[in-house]
Write a protein that holds these residues in place. Structure first.
Motif, PDB file in Angstrom:
ATOM      1  N   GLU A 171       0.830  -1.208   0.000  1.00 14.31           N
ATOM      2  CA  GLU A 171       0.000   0.000   0.000  1.00 14.31           C
ATOM      3  C   GLU A 171       0.861   1.253   0.000  1.00 14.31           C
ATOM      4  O   GLU A 171       0.500   2.268  -0.608  1.00 14.31           O
ATOM      5  N   ASP A 172       2.003   1.215   0.683  1.00 16.55           N
ATOM      6  CA  ASP A 172       2.910   2.367   0.667  1.00 16.55           C
ATOM      7  C   ASP A 172       3.417   2.624  -0.752  1.00 16.55           C
ATOM      8  O   ASP A 172       3.451   3.773  -1.216  1.00 16.55           O
ATOM      9  N   MET A 173       3.815   1.563  -1.452  1.00 20.32           N
ATOM     10  CA  MET A 173       4.289   1.717  -2.828  1.00 20.32           C
ATOM     11  C   MET A 173       3.149   2.149  -3.749  1.00 20.32           C
ATOM     12  O   MET A 173       3.342   2.995  -4.634  1.00 20.32           O
ATOM     13  N   HIS A 174       1.975   1.585  -3.535  1.00 22.90           N
ATOM     14  CA  HIS A 174       0.824   1.953  -4.361  1.00 22.90           C
ATOM     15  C   HIS A 174       0.469   3.422  -4.154  1.00 22.90           C
ATOM     16  O   HIS A 174       0.041   4.116  -5.088  1.00 22.90           O
ATOM     17  N   GLY A 175       0.667   3.917  -2.937  1.00 19.00           N
ATOM     18  CA  GLY A 175       0.419   5.328  -2.663  1.00 19.00           C
ATOM     19  C   GLY A 175       1.358   6.237  -3.431  1.00 19.00           C
ATOM     20  O   GLY A 175       0.964   7.323  -3.875  1.00 19.00           O
ATOM     21  N   ILE A 176       2.601   5.798  -3.603  1.00 15.28           N
ATOM     22  CA  ILE A 176       3.555   6.584  -4.394  1.00 15.28           C
ATOM     23  C   ILE A 176       3.086   6.678  -5.835  1.00 15.28           C
ATOM     24  O   ILE A 176       3.204   7.729  -6.479  1.00 15.28           O
TER      25      ILE A 176
END
Length: 329
Positions: A171-176
């Motif tokens: 989710e952190d990467m998807h947020g980027i």
């Protein structure tokens, strides 16, 4: 009484330095390719070059401003075409950061770094718990002594915890991806509206993708280490449940990375002992987790006396930290 498993390298106590560097290199390569693909995509959009007052990107937008004078780009990009372009940019960035999926999958590239780190942290905690409880004759310690390491890696609790780690990092990467897409759309609509040329807009794309890359690199490095320490403390918590009827408790001794870049607040914890709840709370406060290469190791505390069975190890760790960090100053 035996000691827990100890770090092999003082400057890299989790031993994950090579893995962090590989993760950093991998995400850098992926995002550099994404930037190239986005530049090529935008360069194919329709435009005319017309006479007129030249317009250049600001230094804050790109370091490679165009020097062409008396030429202006007139971009023929409708709202519909911009939407299509934005969708293509999103897919390019998803291919880079989330292996092309909006949900976690077994083929996600970060799995190659998270899974081994989480397994290693679990096993280091498991073997440490067996070591530090050896010689204590009780039903709970005897149960820990006969547990099998491989079996610990197949329990529903282990698999559930690992899934949560995957979900959080994904989710952190998807947020980027989402943030970078929004920034790039603003860059493109603004730059095209100002009549900037492809060179300037390409530079602006590089700058925006560079911001996302910086965040992604931090996540890749931080989460590789965090997977290890989370697994270590999660396994410690599970094994501690077996000791709750006894007069002992597994605690966490903080072990700082003995490097010149270690933050003062991290150095001050070197050799101090905490419950896993206290340790997690500290790590989760402020920016303590970001680019942190510290770790924890298990020590056994007597609930009757409040003393640690591994007190000599704790004393040596504190003394070594004081020697190293005082020398730095």
């Amino acid at each position: 009484m035996a000691n827990p498993r100890l770090p092999r390298k003082e400057d890299d106590p989790t031993g994950l330095g090579p893995s962090r560097r590989r993760a950093d290199k991998r995400v850098t390569t992926l995002m550099q390719k994404a930037a190239r693909d986005i530049r090529e995509l935008v360069a194919r959009l329709p435009y005319d070059i017309v006479a007129g007052e030249s317009s250049k990107a600001l230094k804050s937008e790109t370091r490679k401003a165009s020097l062409i004078a008396n030429r202006q780009y007139s971009w023929q990009v409708s709202g519909f075409l911009m939407d299509q372009t934005t969708n293509s940019i999103r897919q390019i960035l998803m291919d880079a950061l989330t292996s092309g999926s909006s949900n976690w999958t077994n083929r996600w590239w970060m799995n190659a770094f998270i899974d081994p780190a989480y397994e290693r942290g679990t096993l280091d905690s498991f073997y440490s718990a067996q070591n530090i409880t050896r010689g204590i004759d009780s039903p709970s310690t005897n149960l820990i002594a006969i547990m099998e390491a491989d079996a610990q890696l197949q329990t529903p609790q282990y698999l559930s915890r690992l899934q949560l780690v995957h979900g959080r990092v994904f989710e952190d990467m998807h947020g980027i991806v989402g943030d970078t897409v929004a920034q790039l759309r603003r860059v493109l609509t603004d730059g095209m509206g100002r009549g900037l040329g492809i060179r300037d807009i390409s530079g602006m794309i590089n700058s925006r993708v560079g911001v996302g890359l910086s965040r992604a690199r931090t996540i890749a490095r931080t989460e590789t280490n965090k997977a290890y320490t989370d697994a270590y403390m999660d396994e410690s918590d599970e094994l501690n449940e077996n000791l709750k009827e006894d007069d002992y408790s597994i605690r966490q001794m903080h072990v700082s990375a003995l490097t010149d870049t270690t933050r003062k607040t991290h150095a001050e914890r070197h050799g101090t002992t905490h419950t896993s709840t206290e340790q997690k709370k500290w790590w989760d406060s402020g920016s303590n987790r970001i680019n942190c290469y510290c770790t924890v190791i298990d020590v056994l505390i007597s609930l009757k006396t409040g003393e640690s069975i591994q007190q000599p190890l704790i004393d040596r760790t504190r003394a070594r930290g004081k020697e190293f960090f005082n020398f730095r100053r």
